[in-house]
Scaffold this active site. Structure first.
Site, mmCIF file in Angstrom:
data_model
loop_
_atom_site.group_PDB
_atom_site.id
_atom_site.type_symbol
_atom_site.label_atom_id
_atom_site.label_comp_id
_atom_site.label_asym_id
_atom_site.label_seq_id
_atom_site.Cartn_x
_atom_site.Cartn_y
_atom_site.Cartn_z
ATOM 1 C CG ASP A 153 2.802 0.673 7.789
ATOM 2 O OD1 ASP A 153 2.458 -0.016 6.826
ATOM 3 O OD2 ASP A 153 2.022 1.003 8.709
ATOM 4 C CG ASP A 181 -3.012 3.912 2.624
ATOM 5 O OD1 ASP A 181 -2.447 2.864 2.248
ATOM 6 O OD2 ASP A 181 -3.907 3.917 3.496
ATOM 7 C CD GLU A 212 -2.832 -1.654 5.738
ATOM 8 O OE1 GLU A 212 -2.905 -2.618 6.512
ATOM 9 O OE2 GLU A 212 -2.367 -0.534 6.080
ATOM 10 C CD GLU A 213 -1.524 2.536 7.474
ATOM 11 O OE1 GLU A 213 -2.183 2.098 8.453
ATOM 12 O OE2 GLU A 213 -0.331 2.254 7.288
ATOM 13 C CG HIS A 251 -0.329 0.067 2.540
ATOM 14 N ND1 HIS A 251 -0.122 1.243 3.222
ATOM 15 C CD2 HIS A 251 0.135 -0.916 3.353
ATOM 16 C CE1 HIS A 251 0.443 0.988 4.390
ATOM 17 N NE2 HIS A 251 0.609 -0.321 4.497
#
Length: 964
Positions: free
Chosen positions: A539, A504, A572-573, A502
């Protein structure tokens, strides 16, 4: 007395003032282009200065320490830095990890020199000795000292042809010694410890007391031969001033007849060239001096040689340029306002650095090309080299940092073209990727998210991938679909690997003090102490970029035999909003096709030392529980009574029914589907706790640690997160509405839909028992299925082999010097001790909780309950044997670990189980980051070596993973 560099470094330290005539004339508070005192110079300087800026050097990395950096030497693979505290720091030039700290001198390290083959390192210091170190194991091979009182040894050089060491000293002498020649050998004499003036006995034989540490031998200044330099190997009064700098020239002076020449600069303002007599054990014989005729002998602080041109820096910011063939002064530059302490030549440029903290870069026509503020203090040392055909300029300063600069605009660079998938290109691509503020939770960053997705798509396209943006329901961010195709000749047999990630990130607070980055900007990635600091580095932007570069390398090498399909989402977040629908729609159109394996790289190791592979994740249900009354917000004094059904009171009573003693979830049948622990999986936990406790004994009892991990990874749980109420923030209000947020973490065999229905039914049934007039609303906000992979299948076996090859043997032995933590000593404990000296559990000033606290992820990240010093989180290998655990019933140390740990995690990634089911393909999870990466927190980071190894591991998996 001390050197100018040591003084300059000390100038920024409280209690150590730096005073000089030059400082009174030119305050170092700013960098200007004109001398502040007209008529000070006897020669009119050229006016080749100004602000005609070209491309500025970019900061590749900053390395922090605890004392000033006074000397630098560069090899093909390491940075060596001498400090004011007597240490020599060793950093990897590739990953910027600190490999060692050599405590080698009792005085400031003023000079460093590498042998031509990089096998030996020579260090000189304010303790009047020269140490010779092996660069293979950083152990001392030899120690040189003089029969005379040298004072500080400012510089050192080594002739490989003559196998002779030369040093320049405070007592104006040049001395030399060949470690293989005959000389006085034995213990270090008292002259190395005692100064003949300051340490001499006074009347009555009484000596002035000295600090206790004055006679302490530095930790690593042991071993090797101790040689006294013979009295015949000394040239007294080589300069009429301190010998500040020296350099060996192997060609370029006609008088040398092709032999090496020693060049020195001194406090008398002269540059001298010396012939080296091989027949007389390398003795120096003066060839000639370079003197610009100045009445004032401004000191020569630094020299640099480029072909037949010699550059020397003077006090007052001047630089002289000499032609060694004609001995003519061909240029005098007023380069800086104040003293230039270090000069470096490389790539067709001259770099000058001053006590003002500025660096200036001049081309061969002596035109100023750029100027930059390199340090928040004085620049005391510099060096230039090529690393992987890339020009690198390194500076050290009194701000206690080393700065590594990318100077890719150099005029002369190696002819080998830089690979488009090099470490530097990967770093730069990640830096730019991080700069996009792809915060999916904020509508204000919707455009930033689109721009970040567009940039990532351009990276895919530049490496030859076929790409497409998959739309998601408005206003969610798109999914990037990219495909790298393998060898066309094996089209029907090619395996297909789907990589999920991801782009984001979560929101990040900005401002000074929040982030280590310049200006506190979390989206301006910077390299600091071997880590990439910036939001999203770990991340998940770092792992995603590593995977792209892994594919690109395989394509360049024509070694990609499989199809690699990327699905990179932007939500995703926020629970992967719209991801499933976008993938299902694309699959219905045949855009994705069949998949053999699913690979995810979106998590972290258990600690900072041992690589891991993840085979299980918990699922999650996020819910809100709301109780609302028909009456408005009321005042407790006016309307409060037991007859009134209060919404907050009802909510508290209702939530209390969800869990019982020990946190047990009371929903009927909640635990029924959960499988029992098998012996094979139990063995994995034994392996985990054995590795962790072996390295960090303070983690405590292995069985307790294993239980703590199991409960976080393979047991379901319920957590209450927050309460919200209506009405003003007033202590007397009875709220009309009360709301709570909670989550359930699920484990394999628990179905999210079934658990969500059971939760809703249970809450309604319990609420009915309250016989309340209020209304209950239960809302399921998000849910994700748990995932459990088969750690014995081919994808995990391939990952394991790749991890073992990339990381090699992993040291498991303890590095902690802290005592085991048995209790937490606090001020409260001290008070309790005084008030109740006979109370059990509080003796010796320690407060023992009645219930032990489980080992948390932060404890595992730091290796103990005590926080490490800032910037020093990664343990360093000691240079001396440390207490190590042994194999039971033997005196042998345990063998180095090679296999990664197989772990599960308590968190959730909604996409992994969905992808596994949608494509009927087994999935694996490869953590790239470390436990201390601070994902979602301030100062999120990713270690450079993890980024580079992550690319190498993914490259091997993409190349070798077998098909079905």
């Amino acid at each position: 007395m001390t050197s100018s560099r040591a003084n300059a470094a000390a100038a920024t330290s409280p209690g150590l003032p730096f005073r000089s005539q030059r400082n009174t004339l030119h305050p170092p508070s700013s960098e200007t282009d004109e001398p502040s005192t007209p008529g000070l110079l006897t020669r009119q300087p050229s006016n080749d200065f100004g602000d005609r800026q070209t491309a500025l050097p970019t900061l590749s990395h900053r390395l922090r320490h605890t004392s000033s950096i006074l000397a630098i030497a560069l090899s093909d693979s390491e940075i060596y830095a001498g400090t004011q505290a007597g240490e020599i720091l060793v950093y990897s030039l590739n990953t910027y990890e600190r490999k060692a700290v050599i405590e080698g001198h009792r005085g400031s390290v003023l000079g460093l020199c590498l042998a031509q083959d990089d096998e030996l390192l020579f260090s000189s210091a304010g303790d009047r000795i020269v140490n010779v170190w092996s660069t293979r194991d950083w152990k001392r091979k030899c120690c040189l000292f003089s029969s005379y009182d040298l004072g500080d040894i400012f510089c050192v050089a080594y002739s490989a042809a003559l196998r002779t060491v030369y040093l320049g000293a405070q007592n104006t002498s040049i001395q030399w010694c060949a470690p293989t020649q005959t000389g006085t050998r034995g213990a270090v004499r008292s002259s190395l410890r005692d100064d003949p003036f300051f340490d001499s006995a006074g009347p009555g034989g009484v000596r002035t007391p000295r600090p206790a540490e004055a006679d302490v031998t530095p930790r690593h200044a042991r071993g090797g031969e101790v040689l006294e330099i013979g009295k015949e190997n000394i040239r007294h009064f080589a300069h009429y001033g301190y010998v500040y700098c020296m350099q060996l020239l192997r060609d370029g002076v006609p008088e040398s007849a092709g032999n090496e020449v020693l060049i020195t600069g001194g406090g008398d303002g002269l540059v001298k060239l010396w012939k080296l007599d091989a027949q007389r054990e390398g003795a120096v014989e003066e060839l000639f001096s370079l003197d610009d005729g100045r009445e004032e002998g401004h000191s020569i602080h630094s020299i640099a040689v480029d072909a037949t041109f010699l550059y020397s820096s003077r006090s007052g910011g001047e630089i002289d340029v000499w032609d060694l063939e004609t001995r003519q002064l061909i240029r005098n530059l007023k380069a800086h306002r104040d003293d230039v302490l270090t000069l470096t030549v490389g790539g067709g440029f001259m770099f000058s650095a001053a006590v003002t903290g500025y660096v200036r870069k001049f081309d061969r026509q002596y035109t100023l090309k750029s100027r930059l503020k390199a340090h928040d203090g004085r620049v005391l040392a510099s060096a230039f080299t090529y690393q992987s055909h890339r020009p690198i300029y390194v500076t050290g300063g009194s701000d206690k940092t080393l700065a590594v600069w990318d100077v890719t605009d150099c005029i002369h660079t190696p002819s080998v073209a830089e690979s488009q998938t090099s470490n530097e290109k990967l770093f730069e691509a990640l830096r730019r990727f991080v700069s996009y503020r792809t915060v999916s939770s904020s509508p204000a960053h919707a455009l930033d998210c689109r721009r970040g997705a567009s940039y990532l798509r351009s990276v895919f396209k530049n490496f030859g991938a076929a790409t497409e943006m998959l739309p998601t329901p408005d206003p969610f961010n798109p999914v990037i679909l990219a495909r790298f195709r393998g060898n066309p000749a094996t089209r029907e047999k090619r395996k297909k690997i789907l990589f999920y990630g991801h782009y984001d990130v979560v929101a990040a607070e900005e401002g000074e003090g929040k982030w280590l980055n310049s200006g506190g900007d979390p989206f301006s990635m910077e390299g600091i102490d071997g880590y990439c600091y910036g939001r999203g580095t770990s991340d998940n932007k770092g792992p995603v970029m590593a995977a792209i570069f892994a594919c690109a390398e395989l394509i360049q090498e024509q070694a990609l035999g499989s199809d690699i399909i990327f699905l990179i989402e932007g939500e995703e977040e926020c629970g992967s909003r719209g991801f499933e629908k976008a993938v299902q729609a694309a699959n219905a159109k045949g855009l994705i096709g069949e998949v053999d394996w699913v690979l995810v790289a979106n998590s972290y190791w258990l600690d900072d030392r041992i690589p891991c592979l993840t085979y299980g994740l918990r699922g999650v249900i996020q819910a809100s529980v709301q109780v609302e009354s028909r009456h408005p917000d009321l005042h407790s004094g006016v309307d409060g009574s037991k007859q009134l059904d209060e919404s907050l009171k009802d909510l508290v009573m209702l939530l209390s029914t969800l869990t019982g003693p020990g946190g047990e979830v009371m929903i009927p049948g909640f635990y029924d589907p959960i499988p029992s622990l098998t012996e094979a999986e139990r063995e994995l936990y034994r392996d985990i706790v054995s590795a962790l406790v072996q390295r960090s004994p303070e983690l405590g009892d292995p069985e307790s640690l294993a239980t703590s991990l199991m409960r976080r990874w393979r047991e379901a749980s319920l957590t209450l997160h927050k309460f919200q109420t209506s009405g003003p923030d007033n202590a007397t209000i009875i709220p009309r509405l009360a709301k709570a947020s909670l989550s359930l973490r699920l484990v394999p065999n628990q179905e999210a839909d079934a658990v969500a229905k059971s939760l809703t039914s249970f809450l309604h049934a319990q609420f009915a028992k309250l016989d309340s007039s209020n209304r209950l609303t239960v809302t399921i906000n998000h849910q994700a299925e748990p995932w459990l992979g088969d750690w014995t299948n081919e994808i995990f076996r391939t990952l394991e082999e790749a991890v073992m090859d990339a990381w090699g043997p992993i040291d498991q032995t303890s590095r902690s010097r802290r005592p085991p933590v048995e209790g937490v000593k606090t001020a409260k404990a001290e008070h309790l001790k005084e008030a109740n000296s006979d109370t059990d559990g509080e003796a010796n000033g320690y407060f023992h909780p009645t219930k032990p606290t489980p080992t948390t992820s932060s404890v595992l990240a730091n290796g103990s309950l005590a926080s490490p010093a800032p910037g020093l989180e990664t343990p360093l290998p000691p240079l001396e044997p440390s207490r190590k655990p042994t194999v039971p019933n033997t005196d042998l140390p345990p063998p180095p670990r090679s296999k990664p740990l197989y772990i599960r995690e308590g968190g959730s990634i909604p996409a992994i189980r969905f992808l596994e089911k949608a494509f009927a393909a087994p999935a694996a999870h490869f953590p790239v980051g470390q436990a201390s990466d601070s994902a979602h927190l301030d100062n999120e980071r990713l270690r450079l070596v993890n980024l580079y190894h992550g690319r190498d591991i993914l490259k091997r998996v993409f190349a070798e993973l077998p098909g079905k």
